[in-house]
Design an enzyme around this catalytic site. Structure first.
Site, PDB file in Angstrom:
ATOM      1  N   ASP A  35       0.842  -1.207   0.000  1.00  0.00           N
ATOM      2  CA  ASP A  35       0.000   0.000   0.000  1.00  0.00           C
ATOM      3  C   ASP A  35       0.876   1.255   0.000  1.00  0.00           C
ATOM      4  O   ASP A  35       2.028   1.194   0.385  1.00  0.00           O
ATOM      5  CB  ASP A  35      -0.866   0.015   1.265  1.00  0.00           C
ATOM      6  CG  ASP A  35      -2.240  -0.567   1.008  1.00  0.00           C
ATOM      7  OD1 ASP A  35      -2.471  -1.058  -0.108  1.00  0.00           O
ATOM      8  OD2 ASP A  35      -3.070  -0.526   1.931  1.00  0.00           O
ATOM      9  N   LYS A  56      -3.737   3.195  -2.772  1.00  0.00           N
ATOM     10  CA  LYS A  56      -4.980   3.890  -3.155  1.00  0.00           C
ATOM     11  C   LYS A  56      -5.314   4.947  -2.120  1.00  0.00           C
ATOM     12  O   LYS A  56      -6.167   4.764  -1.277  1.00  0.00           O
ATOM     13  CB  LYS A  56      -6.138   2.924  -3.331  1.00  0.00           C
ATOM     14  CG  LYS A  56      -6.293   1.918  -2.213  1.00  0.00           C
ATOM     15  CD  LYS A  56      -7.441   1.018  -2.547  1.00  0.00           C
ATOM     16  CE  LYS A  56      -7.731   0.054  -1.436  1.00  0.00           C
ATOM     17  NZ  LYS A  56      -7.940   0.641  -0.163  1.00  0.00           N
ATOM     18  N   MET A 168      -7.699  10.271   9.243  1.00  0.00           N
ATOM     19  CA  MET A 168      -8.294  10.813   8.008  1.00  0.00           C
ATOM     20  C   MET A 168      -9.066  12.102   8.276  1.00  0.00           C
ATOM     21  O   MET A 168     -10.146  12.314   7.723  1.00  0.00           O
ATOM     22  CB  MET A 168      -9.210   9.757   7.351  1.00  0.00           C
ATOM     23  CG  MET A 168      -8.414   8.605   6.786  1.00  0.00           C
ATOM     24  SD  MET A 168      -9.414   7.204   6.266  1.00  0.00           S
ATOM     25  CE  MET A 168      -9.456   6.219   7.753  1.00  0.00           C
TER      26      MET A 168
HETATM   27  N1  SAH Z   1      -4.143   1.145   8.941  1.00  0.00           N
HETATM   28  C1  SAH Z   1      -3.571   2.463   9.164  1.00  0.00           C
HETATM   29  C2  SAH Z   1      -4.561   3.579   8.916  1.00  0.00           C
HETATM   30  C3  SAH Z   1      -4.996   3.707   7.469  1.00  0.00           C
HETATM   31  S1  SAH Z   1      -6.110   5.002   7.223  1.00  0.00           S
HETATM   32  C4  SAH Z   1      -3.011   2.530  10.581  1.00  0.00           C
HETATM   33  O1  SAH Z   1      -3.265   1.631  11.388  1.00  0.00           O
HETATM   34  O2  SAH Z   1      -2.284   3.489  10.880  1.00  0.00           O
HETATM   35  C5  SAH Z   1      -5.045   6.316   6.680  1.00  0.00           C
HETATM   36  C6  SAH Z   1      -4.892   7.353   7.761  1.00  0.00           C
HETATM   37  O3  SAH Z   1      -3.964   6.929   8.722  1.00  0.00           O
HETATM   38  C7  SAH Z   1      -4.341   8.696   7.267  1.00  0.00           C
HETATM   39  O4  SAH Z   1      -5.355   9.505   6.728  1.00  0.00           O
HETATM   40  C8  SAH Z   1      -3.805   9.274   8.558  1.00  0.00           C
HETATM   41  O5  SAH Z   1      -4.846   9.806   9.356  1.00  0.00           O
HETATM   42  C9  SAH Z   1      -3.277   8.035   9.256  1.00  0.00           C
HETATM   43  N2  SAH Z   1      -1.827   7.828   9.060  1.00  0.00           N
HETATM   44  C10 SAH Z   1      -1.229   6.788   8.479  1.00  0.00           C
HETATM   45  N3  SAH Z   1       0.113   6.908   8.533  1.00  0.00           N
HETATM   46  C11 SAH Z   1       0.365   8.061   9.189  1.00  0.00           C
HETATM   47  C12 SAH Z   1       1.536   8.757   9.588  1.00  0.00           C
HETATM   48  N4  SAH Z   1       2.765   8.269   9.338  1.00  0.00           N
HETATM   49  N5  SAH Z   1       1.395   9.916  10.247  1.00  0.00           N
HETATM   50  C13 SAH Z   1       0.180  10.430  10.541  1.00  0.00           C
HETATM   51  N6  SAH Z   1      -0.960   9.830  10.171  1.00  0.00           N
HETATM   52  C14 SAH Z   1      -0.872   8.651   9.527  1.00  0.00           C
END
Ligand code: SAH
Length: 244
Positions: A35, A56, A168
Site C-alpha cells: 500500500d 490507493k 483521516m
Molecule cells: N491502517 C492504518 C490507517 C490507514 S487510514 C493505521 O493503522 O495506521 C489512513 C490514515 O492513517 C491517514 O489519513 C492518517 O490519518 C493516518 N496515518 C497513516 N500513517 C500516518 C503517519 N505516518 N502519520 C500520521 N498519520 C498517519
C-alpha cells in the site's frame, strides 16, 4: 498445493517500528502487495519477492479494491506465499477484517499480523501519553471520513471523556470541530496535529479545538496526519507527569 495470504501491518512509517513477526512474514513471501502509506524501506526484508504497488490514497488514482483482492486470490491459488502489506495495523481503518473474510470465504488460508497503528505511534512519538492517571482514562480511535458520508456521533465522543485519536481528519477539521463543540466539548480543549508520524519529516502543531482549523491552515498541514484531541495533547509526557 495451496498458498496463503498474510495481511501484515507495516507500522506507521519508521522502518524500525516493523514487528519481528512482520519481518518474518516478509522474509518468506514470494509476492508482496504494498500500500502507499508503507515505507518502501521495509522491503529490505523481502529482497527475493515480487513486489507490486497497489496504493490507493483517498482522492487519488488507485488500484480498485476488488482488483487487489482478486490478485491476492490468484496468487494464493497458484500456491504462492502472498503478503499484503498495509500501513499501521491491518485492522485499524485498513480493511484487514474485510479482506480476511473475503479470502477465507474462498477457501484461502489467511493470517493477520499486527502493526503499530499510526494514531498510537504519533502520540507516543510526540511525548503525548494517550492515557494518563487522573487525566485520561481511555482512548477512542475514530475516522473523520466515512464511505457513506455519515457523521460519527460527535456528541457521544465529546461526552466520552476519553482522548480522541482521529484518522483521516485533515480535510474535515471544520466538521470535527463543529461536531465536538456542539456535543459540549470546551473550545479550549488541547489538540495536537501530527503529520508524517515517526518519519524523519514528522511535524507537529499544537492547538485547541476552536483554533485547530485556522492553525492547520497556517501550518500547511497535509495528509497523512493524526489529530489527538484531549487534555493530554497540551504538553509532553514529562510536563504532564510533573503536574499530576
Ligand atoms: N491502517 C492504518 C490507517 C490507514 S487510514 C493505521 O493503522 O495506521 C489512513 C490514515 O492513517 C491517514 O489519513 C492518517 O490519518 C493516518 N496515518 C497513516 N500513517 C500516518 C503517519 N505516518 N502519520 C500520521 N498519520 C498517519
Amino acid at each position: 498445493m495451496s498458498g496463503k495470504v498474510w495481511l501484515v501491518g507495516a507500522g506507521p512509517g519508521d522502518p524500525e517500528l516493523l514487528t519481528l513477526k512482520a519481518a518474518k512474514a516478509l522474509a518468506q513471501a514470494e509476492v508482496v502487495l504494498i500500500d502507499d502509506l508503507v515505507n518502501p524501506q521495509v522491503l529490505e526484508h523481502c529482497p527475493a519477492a515480487r513486489v507490486m504497488r497497489v496504493g490507493k490514497r483517498g482522492g487519488c488514482r488507485s488500484t480498485p479494491q476488488d482488483f487487489i483482492q482478486r490478485l491476492m486470490l490468484r496468487y494464493a491459488r497458484q500456491g504462492r506465499r502472498v503478503v499484503r502489506l498495509k500501513g499501521g495495523d491491518p485492522c485499524i481503518f485498513g480493511r484487514g477484517g474485510e479482506e480476511a473474510a473475503w479470502l477465507e470465504a474462498r477457501g484461502v488460508c489467511c493470517e493477520l499480523v499486527n502493526g503499530i497503528t499510526s494514531g498510537l505511534a504519533a502520540a507516543t512519538n510526540c511525548g503525548i501519553p494517550l492515557t494518563l492517571r487522573g487525566i485520561s482514562r481511555g482512548v477512542t480511535l475514530v475516522t473523520a471520513h466515512t464511505q457513506d458520508d455519515s457523521e460519527p456521533n460527535w456528541s457521544a465522543l465529546a461526552q466520552s471523556g476519553t482522548t480522541l485519536v482521529v484518522y483521516m481528519g485533515v480535510a474535515r477539521l471544520g466538521e470535527v470541530r463543529d461536531g465536538l463543540l456542539a456535543g459540549g466539548m470546551r473550545a479550549g480543549m488541547p489538540v495536537a496535529l501530527i503529520e508524517n508520524a515517526s518519519l524523519p519529516q514528522q511535524r507537529e502543531c499544537r492547538s485547541s479545538l476552536a483554533r485547530m482549523q485556522a492553525d492547520a491552515l497556517a501550518f500547511g498541514l497535509r495528509s497523512p496526519a493524526i489529530l489527538v484531541i484531549g487534555e493530554v495533547a497540551a504538553s509532553t509526557a514529562l510536563e504532564l507527569a510533573r503536574s499530576a
